[in-house]
Write a protein that holds these residues in place. Structure first.
Motif, PDB file in Angstrom:
ATOM      1  N   LEU A 199      19.911   3.919   6.438  1.00 45.48           N
ATOM      2  CA  LEU A 199      19.105   4.957   5.806  1.00 45.48           C
ATOM      3  C   LEU A 199      17.721   4.415   5.487  1.00 45.48           C
ATOM      4  O   LEU A 199      17.584   3.316   4.960  1.00 45.48           O
ATOM      5  N   PRO A 200      16.678   5.160   5.788  1.00 41.86           N
ATOM      6  CA  PRO A 200      15.327   4.712   5.461  1.00 41.86           C
ATOM      7  C   PRO A 200      15.117   4.696   3.951  1.00 41.86           C
ATOM      8  O   PRO A 200      15.668   5.526   3.223  1.00 41.86           O
ATOM      9  N   VAL A 201      14.320   3.757   3.492  1.00 39.33           N
ATOM     10  CA  VAL A 201      14.080   3.570   2.065  1.00 39.33           C
ATOM     11  C   VAL A 201      12.659   4.033   1.728  1.00 39.33           C
ATOM     12  O   VAL A 201      11.704   3.691   2.422  1.00 39.33           O
ATOM     13  N   PHE A 202      12.543   4.806   0.643  1.00 40.69           N
ATOM     14  CA  PHE A 202      11.255   5.327   0.186  1.00 40.69           C
ATOM     15  C   PHE A 202      11.040   4.889  -1.262  1.00 40.69           C
ATOM     16  O   PHE A 202      11.990   4.677  -2.013  1.00 40.69           O
TER      17      PHE A 202
ATOM     18  N   GLN B 106       0.821  -1.192   0.000  1.00 41.38           N
ATOM     19  CA  GLN B 106       0.000   0.000   0.000  1.00 41.38           C
ATOM     20  C   GLN B 106       0.855   1.242   0.000  1.00 41.38           C
ATOM     21  O   GLN B 106       2.022   1.207   0.345  1.00 41.38           O
ATOM     22  N   GLY B 107       0.245   2.336  -0.387  1.00 40.57           N
ATOM     23  CA  GLY B 107       0.925   3.616  -0.338  1.00 40.57           C
ATOM     24  C   GLY B 107       1.065   4.095   1.099  1.00 40.57           C
ATOM     25  O   GLY B 107       0.488   3.538   2.020  1.00 40.57           O
ATOM     26  N   ARG B 108       1.862   5.157   1.269  1.00 37.52           N
ATOM     27  CA  ARG B 108       2.130   5.735   2.582  1.00 37.52           C
ATOM     28  C   ARG B 108       2.942   4.762   3.428  1.00 37.52           C
ATOM     29  O   ARG B 108       3.667   3.943   2.896  1.00 37.52           O
ATOM     30  N   PRO B 109       2.822   4.747   4.773  1.00 38.96           N
ATOM     31  CA  PRO B 109       3.731   3.908   5.550  1.00 38.96           C
ATOM     32  C   PRO B 109       3.575   2.439   5.186  1.00 38.96           C
ATOM     33  O   PRO B 109       2.482   1.915   5.108  1.00 38.96           O
ATOM     34  N   MET B 110       4.711   1.759   4.974  1.00 40.57           N
ATOM     35  CA  MET B 110       4.677   0.356   4.614  1.00 40.57           C
ATOM     36  C   MET B 110       5.249  -0.517   5.719  1.00 40.57           C
ATOM     37  O   MET B 110       5.277  -1.722   5.591  1.00 40.57           O
ATOM     38  N   GLN B 111       5.734   0.066   6.794  1.00 41.94           N
ATOM     39  CA  GLN B 111       6.166  -0.714   7.932  1.00 41.94           C
ATOM     40  C   GLN B 111       6.011   0.145   9.174  1.00 41.94           C
ATOM     41  O   GLN B 111       6.087   1.365   9.129  1.00 41.94           O
ATOM     42  N   SER B 112       5.742  -0.516  10.272  1.00 45.13           N
ATOM     43  CA  SER B 112       5.566   0.208  11.522  1.00 45.13           C
ATOM     44  C   SER B 112       6.736  -0.096  12.439  1.00 45.13           C
ATOM     45  O   SER B 112       7.622  -0.875  12.110  1.00 45.13           O
TER      46      SER B 112
ATOM     47  N   LEU C  39       8.785  11.232  -3.971  1.00 44.90           N
ATOM     48  CA  LEU C  39       9.869  10.953  -3.027  1.00 44.90           C
ATOM     49  C   LEU C  39      10.227  12.189  -2.211  1.00 44.90           C
ATOM     50  O   LEU C  39      10.452  12.105  -1.000  1.00 44.90           O
ATOM     51  N   SER C  40      10.278  13.334  -2.870  1.00 39.65           N
ATOM     52  CA  SER C  40      10.595  14.576  -2.174  1.00 39.65           C
ATOM     53  C   SER C  40       9.589  14.852  -1.066  1.00 39.65           C
ATOM     54  O   SER C  40       9.964  15.176   0.073  1.00 39.65           O
ATOM     55  N   GLU C  41       8.307  14.709  -1.375  1.00 39.08           N
ATOM     56  CA  GLU C  41       7.284  15.010  -0.383  1.00 39.08           C
ATOM     57  C   GLU C  41       7.262  13.969   0.737  1.00 39.08           C
ATOM     58  O   GLU C  41       7.074  14.306   1.909  1.00 39.08           O
ATOM     59  N   LEU C  42       7.448  12.687   0.383  1.00 39.03           N
ATOM     60  CA  LEU C  42       7.478  11.658   1.421  1.00 39.03           C
ATOM     61  C   LEU C  42       8.614  11.897   2.398  1.00 39.03           C
ATOM     62  O   LEU C  42       8.445  11.795   3.620  1.00 39.03           O
ATOM     63  N   MET C  43       9.796  12.212   1.867  1.00 37.16           N
ATOM     64  CA  MET C  43      10.955  12.408   2.730  1.00 37.16           C
ATOM     65  C   MET C  43      10.823  13.672   3.578  1.00 37.16           C
ATOM     66  O   MET C  43      11.168  13.680   4.759  1.00 37.16           O
TER      67      MET C  43
ATOM     68  N   ARG D 288       8.534  -5.646  -2.389  1.00 35.41           N
ATOM     69  CA  ARG D 288       8.455  -6.631  -1.301  1.00 35.41           C
ATOM     70  C   ARG D 288       9.829  -7.136  -0.883  1.00 35.41           C
ATOM     71  O   ARG D 288       9.980  -7.666   0.222  1.00 35.41           O
ATOM     72  N   ASN D 289      10.821  -6.973  -1.742  1.00 34.89           N
ATOM     73  CA  ASN D 289      12.167  -7.426  -1.415  1.00 34.89           C
ATOM     74  C   ASN D 289      12.966  -6.397  -0.612  1.00 34.89           C
ATOM     75  O   ASN D 289      14.135  -6.639  -0.316  1.00 34.89           O
ATOM     76  N   ARG D 290      12.362  -5.289  -0.284  1.00 38.51           N
ATOM     77  CA  ARG D 290      13.045  -4.248   0.496  1.00 38.51           C
ATOM     78  C   ARG D 290      12.210  -3.853   1.704  1.00 38.51           C
ATOM     79  O   ARG D 290      10.997  -4.027   1.721  1.00 38.51           O
ATOM     80  N   LYS D 291      12.914  -3.299   2.697  1.00 38.67           N
ATOM     81  CA  LYS D 291      12.204  -2.749   3.850  1.00 38.67           C
ATOM     82  C   LYS D 291      11.901  -1.285   3.540  1.00 38.67           C
ATOM     83  O   LYS D 291      12.770  -0.418   3.683  1.00 38.67           O
ATOM     84  N   ILE D 292      10.693  -1.013   3.129  1.00 43.01           N
ATOM     85  CA  ILE D 292      10.307   0.330   2.689  1.00 43.01           C
ATOM     86  C   ILE D 292       9.713   1.098   3.864  1.00 43.01           C
ATOM     87  O   ILE D 292       8.777   0.626   4.515  1.00 43.01           O
ATOM     88  N   ARG D 293      10.280   2.265   4.146  1.00 43.25           N
ATOM     89  CA  ARG D 293       9.710   3.116   5.208  1.00 43.25           C
ATOM     90  C   ARG D 293       8.349   3.647   4.778  1.00 43.25           C
ATOM     91  O   ARG D 293       7.356   3.499   5.481  1.00 43.25           O
ATOM     92  N   LYS D 294       8.305   4.308   3.629  1.00 42.73           N
ATOM     93  CA  LYS D 294       7.047   4.838   3.111  1.00 42.73           C
ATOM     94  C   LYS D 294       7.056   4.744   1.591  1.00 42.73           C
ATOM     95  O   LYS D 294       8.115   4.829   0.964  1.00 42.73           O
ATOM     96  N   ALA D 295       5.873   4.598   1.027  1.00 44.47           N
ATOM     97  CA  ALA D 295       5.739   4.555  -0.429  1.00 44.47           C
ATOM     98  C   ALA D 295       4.439   5.230  -0.823  1.00 44.47           C
ATOM     99  O   ALA D 295       3.498   5.331  -0.029  1.00 44.47           O
ATOM    100  N   ARG D 296       4.423   5.697  -2.056  1.00 45.56           N
ATOM    101  CA  ARG D 296       3.173   6.193  -2.626  1.00 45.56           C
ATOM    102  C   ARG D 296       3.077   5.637  -4.039  1.00 45.56           C
ATOM    103  O   ARG D 296       3.997   5.798  -4.845  1.00 45.56           O
ATOM    104  N   LEU D 297       1.970   4.991  -4.325  1.00 40.73           N
ATOM    105  CA  LEU D 297       1.760   4.311  -5.601  1.00 40.73           C
ATOM    106  C   LEU D 297       0.565   4.959  -6.273  1.00 40.73           C
ATOM    107  O   LEU D 297      -0.563   4.867  -5.775  1.00 40.73           O
ATOM    108  N   ILE D 298       0.779   5.636  -7.408  1.00 45.32           N
ATOM    109  CA  ILE D 298      -0.278   6.441  -8.004  1.00 45.32           C
ATOM    110  C   ILE D 298      -0.616   5.970  -9.415  1.00 45.32           C
ATOM    111  O   ILE D 298       0.200   5.375 -10.113  1.00 45.32           O
ATOM    112  N   ALA D 299      -1.844   6.259  -9.804  1.00 42.12           N
ATOM    113  CA  ALA D 299      -2.298   6.077 -11.183  1.00 42.12           C
ATOM    114  C   ALA D 299      -2.859   7.411 -11.648  1.00 42.12           C
ATOM    115  O   ALA D 299      -3.447   8.158 -10.856  1.00 42.12           O
ATOM    116  N   THR D 300      -2.681   7.710 -12.925  1.00 47.78           N
ATOM    117  CA  THR D 300      -3.069   9.043 -13.406  1.00 47.78           C
ATOM    118  C   THR D 300      -4.179   8.970 -14.462  1.00 47.78           C
ATOM    119  O   THR D 300      -5.161   8.276 -14.281  1.00 47.78           O
TER     120      THR D 300
END
Length: 446
Positions: A116-119, A101-107, A429-433, A184-196
């Motif tokens: 370093l956190p991954v986005f 899912q978008g936004r936080p992907m791990q708690s 990425l800029s906004e998430l970070m 899924r192969n990475r520990k992602i801090r936050k992500a955003r997945l969009i469709a336009t």
């Protein structure tokens, strides 16, 4: 069909404030190891020991070309490190895959200081499916550690039918499966997945995204046009220099084209998007325009008709005059982020192969843009296919993009155009970070 996007070869990107471009561009594609191999001569009689040490040095050297370390594994564009044994084949995950899912992907607590956190940012557009995975570096910048880009033409036939076609959806799902595995192969801090635009406009857009969640394990959000325009601006902040007074930033997409007017005559905020004074989203892009007017055989009359069609749409944009006070200034310019302008830049540079390091941030003067558009309009389809910066995947779309560009230049004439091989994903990425605070305090020291 692979896109010529090469984000993974641009390891450091400035995204939220103005910063010198050359420092990022000059390091693109180079991978450094801070640990030099041991030097000096070996004592006589130590040949066997020397031989063993030489092998170790060679092994270390072979392993230097890396993007980043992911836990205990070295990831080089998604492949195992050279010199390491290949991992055992893993069984395919049972369907459906766990949804990313978008936004936080791990708690849980923040990672230790040295990790370093991954986005991650994913953009599913009308023409392309693109993913960037990055870690923050200096304040306002990040380093790309993985990327994926593929031309899927999700919006193919959408103009005529109002629906996403089966073959187009299949192509997109296959590309998104690759993205899902990478995430899924990475520990992602936050992500955003969009469709336009394609998913916004299609009758079956929501239904398609439900299929994506089932089959690829990715939960995408359909963003509105204003958000799309803002993200494009956020992704290009470092390409707008400090003394700039005004910019018209445009993103020519497959199904829509976003245009933002940016007034920088007052106090400048670190976020370029805060200076948007007017914006519009035209419901026309390279795919939709080429489908209506034809993309393979484009006569000069056809090209003129495409320009006039887009110009008519721009006439109804009420905020188009909000930068009238700076249009004549040498500190005003256009900033284009799309395959159209990067293609033009590649042709302008006469590149034998598209090179993001040379294109991203390139300045083109008005006469150079005129020459490149004229050259492309004069080429037939096969000549466009033969150009290494266009190729078969873009040959039927590039003139539609040039027509949109010409309509934009007609409303906001400028002596200078800056080319950006970056956009929505970098903006995400800029906004998430920034929102996560990684550049506050500890971020400034990296």
């Amino acid at each position: 069909m692979e896109d010529h996007d090469t984000g993974a070869r641009a390891p450091e990107v400035g995204v939220s404030r103005a910063s010198p471009l050359d420092s990022a561009s000059s390091s693109a594609g180079r991978h450094h190891d801070s640990h030099a191999g041991p030097g000096g001569r070996h004592a006589p009689g130590d040949a066997q020991q020397q031989k063993g040490k030489t092998r170790k040095r060679r092994k270390r050297r072979r392993g230097r070309k890396v993007f980043a370390r992911d836990d205990n594994q070295v990831a080089t564009a998604g492949q195992p490190a050279p010199g390491a044994s290949a991992p055992a084949a893993q069984p395919a995950p049972a369907p459906p895959p766990p949804a990313v899912q978008g936004r936080p992907m791990q708690s849980g607590p923040r990672p230790p200081q040295h990790e370093l956190p991954v986005f991650a940012a994913l953009d599913l557009g009308t023409n392309n499916c693109r993913l960037l995975v990055a870690v923050p570096t200096r304040h306002g910048q990040f380093r790309v550690i993985d990327a994926f880009s593929r031309i899927v033409r999700l919006g193919e036939g959408l103009t005529a039918t109002g629906r996403l076609g089966q073959a187009a959806m299949d192509r997109a799902v296959e590309a998104l499966k690759v993205c899902g595995e990478k995430l899924r192969n990475r520990k992602i801090r936050k992500a955003r997945l969009i469709a336009t635009e394609a998913c916004r406009a299609a009758e079956n857009g929501v239904e398609f995204l439900e299929r994506v969640e089932r089959e690829a394990g990715l939960k995408l959000e359909i963003i509105d046009r204003q958000t799309e325009a803002r993200l494009a601006v956020s992704g290009c902040g470092s390409l707008v220099e400090r003394d700039t007074q005004g910019v018209v930033l445009f993103d020519i997409g497959g199904g829509s084209s976003e245009i933002a007017l940016i007034d920088l005559t007052g106090h400048r905020s670190p976020r370029l998007a805060n200076h948007i004074v007017s914006w519009t989203s035209l419901p026309v892009g390279v795919v939709s325009l080429a489908e209506r007017f034809g993309g393979r055989t484009v006569t000069r009359q056809t090209f003129t008709a495409m320009v006039e069609d887009v110009a008519a749409r721009l006439k109804s944009f009420d905020g188009r005059d909000r930068l009238a006070h700076v249009l004549a200034s040498p500190k005003f310019h256009l900033l284009g982020t799309s395959g159209t302008v990067t293609t033009l830049a590649g042709v302008h540079l006469d590149l034998e192969r598209y090179d993001r390091r040379r294109v991203d941030g390139l300045w083109m003067d008005r006469q150079s843009v005129d020459r490149m558009v004229e050259k492309l309009v004069g080429w037939d389809f096969q000549q466009r296919v033969a150009n290494p910066c266009i190729g078969a995947d873009r040959a039927d779309l590039v003139l539609a993009g040039c027509a949109i560009l010409e309509a934009i230049r007609g409303v906001w004439p400028s002596e200078r155009l800056r080319v950006a091989d970056r956009g929505l994903r970098e903006g995400i990425l800029s906004e998430l970070m920034a929102d996560d605070g990684v550049w506050r305090n500890e971020g400034r020291g990296r």
